[in-house]
Design a protein around this motif. Structure first.
Motif, PDB file in Angstrom:
ATOM      1  N   SER A  24      -6.921  45.469   5.132  1.00 15.79           N
ATOM      2  CA  SER A  24      -6.135  46.394   5.950  1.00 15.79           C
ATOM      3  C   SER A  24      -5.131  47.163   5.093  1.00 15.79           C
ATOM      4  O   SER A  24      -5.015  48.393   5.196  1.00 15.79           O
ATOM      5  N   GLU A  25      -4.424  46.453   4.226  1.00 15.20           N
ATOM      6  CA  GLU A  25      -3.442  47.104   3.353  1.00 15.20           C
ATOM      7  C   GLU A  25      -4.136  48.045   2.362  1.00 15.20           C
ATOM      8  O   GLU A  25      -3.631  49.132   2.093  1.00 15.20           O
ATOM      9  N   ALA A  26      -5.253  47.639   1.823  1.00 14.15           N
ATOM     10  CA  ALA A  26      -5.989  48.485   0.875  1.00 14.15           C
ATOM     11  C   ALA A  26      -6.463  49.767   1.553  1.00 14.15           C
ATOM     12  O   ALA A  26      -6.359  50.857   0.972  1.00 14.15           O
ATOM     13  N   GLU A  27      -6.975  49.655   2.761  1.00 10.07           N
ATOM     14  CA  GLU A  27      -7.455  50.836   3.480  1.00 10.07           C
ATOM     15  C   GLU A  27      -6.307  51.774   3.839  1.00 10.07           C
ATOM     16  O   GLU A  27      -6.436  52.988   3.740  1.00 10.07           O
ATOM     17  N   LYS A  28      -5.153  51.218   4.226  1.00 14.00           N
ATOM     18  CA  LYS A  28      -3.976  52.041   4.548  1.00 14.00           C
ATOM     19  C   LYS A  28      -3.540  52.867   3.350  1.00 14.00           C
ATOM     20  O   LYS A  28      -3.025  53.970   3.498  1.00 14.00           O
ATOM     21  N   ARG A  29      -3.732  52.326   2.156  1.00 16.32           N
ATOM     22  CA  ARG A  29      -3.265  52.990   0.948  1.00 16.32           C
ATOM     23  C   ARG A  29      -4.375  53.780   0.245  1.00 16.32           C
ATOM     24  O   ARG A  29      -4.193  54.242  -0.878  1.00 16.32           O
ATOM     25  N   GLY A  30      -5.513  53.922   0.883  1.00 17.13           N
ATOM     26  CA  GLY A  30      -6.610  54.694   0.309  1.00 17.13           C
ATOM     27  C   GLY A  30      -7.166  54.092  -0.967  1.00 17.13           C
ATOM     28  O   GLY A  30      -7.496  54.807  -1.908  1.00 17.13           O
ATOM     29  N   ALA A  31      -7.283  52.784  -1.003  1.00 21.75           N
ATOM     30  CA  ALA A  31      -7.752  52.104  -2.207  1.00 21.75           C
ATOM     31  C   ALA A  31      -9.249  52.290  -2.411  1.00 21.75           C
ATOM     32  O   ALA A  31     -10.023  52.306  -1.467  1.00 21.75           O
ATOM     33  N   GLU A  32      -9.601  52.398  -3.668  1.00 22.02           N
ATOM     34  CA  GLU A  32     -11.004  52.438  -4.066  1.00 22.02           C
ATOM     35  C   GLU A  32     -11.535  51.004  -4.195  1.00 22.02           C
ATOM     36  O   GLU A  32     -12.668  50.713  -3.863  1.00 22.02           O
ATOM     37  N   ARG A  33     -10.650  50.137  -4.717  1.00 24.90           N
ATOM     38  CA  ARG A  33     -10.976  48.723  -4.815  1.00 24.90           C
ATOM     39  C   ARG A  33      -9.693  47.933  -5.033  1.00 24.90           C
ATOM     40  O   ARG A  33      -8.664  48.490  -5.395  1.00 24.90           O
ATOM     41  N   VAL A  34      -9.797  46.627  -4.833  1.00 31.24           N
ATOM     42  CA  VAL A  34      -8.662  45.728  -5.034  1.00 31.24           C
ATOM     43  C   VAL A  34      -8.925  44.919  -6.292  1.00 31.24           C
ATOM     44  O   VAL A  34     -10.019  44.394  -6.495  1.00 31.24           O
ATOM     45  N   LEU A  35      -7.915  44.849  -7.159  1.00 37.19           N
ATOM     46  CA  LEU A  35      -8.035  44.108  -8.409  1.00 37.19           C
ATOM     47  C   LEU A  35      -7.554  42.667  -8.288  1.00 37.19           C
ATOM     48  O   LEU A  35      -8.131  41.757  -8.888  1.00 37.19           O
ATOM     49  N   GLN A  36      -6.480  42.471  -7.520  1.00 37.20           N
ATOM     50  CA  GLN A  36      -5.874  41.140  -7.459  1.00 37.20           C
ATOM     51  C   GLN A  36      -5.112  40.956  -6.152  1.00 37.20           C
ATOM     52  O   GLN A  36      -4.462  41.880  -5.671  1.00 37.20           O
ATOM     53  N   VAL A  37      -5.211  39.760  -5.620  1.00 34.54           N
ATOM     54  CA  VAL A  37      -4.395  39.350  -4.482  1.00 34.54           C
ATOM     55  C   VAL A  37      -3.659  38.097  -4.927  1.00 34.54           C
ATOM     56  O   VAL A  37      -4.280  37.143  -5.397  1.00 34.54           O
ATOM     57  N   ARG A  38      -2.336  38.130  -4.796  1.00 34.48           N
ATOM     58  CA  ARG A  38      -1.517  36.973  -5.180  1.00 34.48           C
ATOM     59  C   ARG A  38      -0.957  36.356  -3.899  1.00 34.48           C
ATOM     60  O   ARG A  38      -0.412  37.070  -3.060  1.00 34.48           O
ATOM     61  N   VAL A  39      -1.149  35.054  -3.782  1.00 34.07           N
ATOM     62  CA  VAL A  39      -0.648  34.333  -2.614  1.00 34.07           C
ATOM     63  C   VAL A  39       0.226  33.161  -3.059  1.00 34.07           C
ATOM     64  O   VAL A  39       0.077  32.643  -4.161  1.00 34.07           O
ATOM     65  N   ARG A  40       1.116  32.776  -2.169  1.00 33.72           N
ATOM     66  CA  ARG A  40       1.935  31.589  -2.396  1.00 33.72           C
ATOM     67  C   ARG A  40       1.558  30.601  -1.293  1.00 33.72           C
ATOM     68  O   ARG A  40       1.571  30.960  -0.119  1.00 33.72           O
ATOM     69  N   ILE A  41       1.169  29.391  -1.709  1.00 29.00           N
ATOM     70  CA  ILE A  41       0.873  28.368  -0.712  1.00 29.00           C
ATOM     71  C   ILE A  41       1.817  27.191  -0.912  1.00 29.00           C
ATOM     72  O   ILE A  41       2.121  26.809  -2.038  1.00 29.00           O
ATOM     73  N   GLY A  42       2.277  26.678   0.179  1.00 31.31           N
ATOM     74  CA  GLY A  42       3.197  25.558   0.124  1.00 31.31           C
ATOM     75  C   GLY A  42       2.486  24.260  -0.239  1.00 31.31           C
ATOM     76  O   GLY A  42       1.375  23.998   0.226  1.00 31.31           O
ATOM     77  N   GLU A  43       3.160  23.476  -1.053  1.00 23.23           N
ATOM     78  CA  GLU A  43       2.641  22.171  -1.454  1.00 23.23           C
ATOM     79  C   GLU A  43       2.361  21.293  -0.229  1.00 23.23           C
ATOM     80  O   GLU A  43       1.409  20.520  -0.217  1.00 23.23           O
ATOM     81  N   LEU A  44       3.158  21.466   0.824  1.00 23.10           N
ATOM     82  CA  LEU A  44       3.001  20.645   2.016  1.00 23.10           C
ATOM     83  C   LEU A  44       2.105  21.293   3.075  1.00 23.10           C
ATOM     84  O   LEU A  44       2.010  20.809   4.191  1.00 23.10           O
ATOM     85  N   SER A  45       1.430  22.391   2.708  1.00 25.53           N
ATOM     86  CA  SER A  45       0.448  23.005   3.610  1.00 25.53           C
ATOM     87  C   SER A  45      -0.869  22.240   3.538  1.00 25.53           C
ATOM     88  O   SER A  45      -1.718  22.368   4.403  1.00 25.53           O
ATOM     89  N   PHE A  46      -1.027  21.469   2.469  1.00 27.17           N
ATOM     90  CA  PHE A  46      -2.243  20.707   2.194  1.00 27.17           C
ATOM     91  C   PHE A  46      -3.479  21.594   2.073  1.00 27.17           C
ATOM     92  O   PHE A  46      -4.597  21.154   2.304  1.00 27.17           O
ATOM     93  N   LEU A  47      -3.252  22.878   1.696  1.00 27.23           N
ATOM     94  CA  LEU A  47      -4.369  23.763   1.380  1.00 27.23           C
ATOM     95  C   LEU A  47      -4.842  23.421  -0.028  1.00 27.23           C
ATOM     96  O   LEU A  47      -4.036  23.217  -0.932  1.00 27.23           O
TER      97      LEU A  47
END
Length: 128
Positions: free
Chosen positions: A16-39
């Motif tokens: 959704s964010e890439a399309e809003k910004r007229g992206a040709e492609r996405v190079l990287q997505v950075r996420v933060r996950i909590g240690e206690l999320s057990f992901l």
């Protein structure tokens, strides 16, 4: 399967964010996950890669930063980190977390959730 639903949400938001910004492609997505999320990062990466196929995200790098968990004990006032034991049982039933000081149940104050922190993309060039 918790990782599948989270990865699906990350992919949808990033697209959704890439399309809003007229992206040709996405190079990287950075996420933060909590240690206690057990992901589990390796499962999250697997599902991200799988769900990204055939989209602007295909081939994008998923960078996962772990946010340390922090708890607060309403009984003794302890606030800080705790030891986390990753047991497969916790992926079915959430464990009761105990205070490292007094052993009573604690409240999680940090490290339970997840968020997208950045998206690197290549924008389409405007026709001149």
């Amino acid at each position: 399967m918790h990782e599948l639903s989270i990865a699906r949400r990350i992919v949808l938001i990033a697209l959704s964010e890439a399309e809003k910004r007229g992206a040709e492609r996405v190079l990287q997505v950075r996420v933060r996950i909590g240690e206690l999320s057990f992901l589990r990062p390796e499962q999250l990466s697997f599902w991200f890669k799988t769900l990204s196929q055939g989209t602007l995200l295909e081939g994008a790098e998923l960078v996962i930063d772990i946010e340390p968990g922090e708890v607060r004990c309403p009984c003794c006032g302890y606030k800080g980190p705790m030891r986390v034991e990753d047991d497969p049982l916790y992926h079915v039933v959430f464990p009761t977390l105990s205070c490292p000081r007094c052993g009573r149940p604690v409240e999680i104050t940090r490290g339970k959730g997840y968020s997208i922190t950045s998206i690197r993309l290549v924008r389409q060039r405007a026709n001149s």
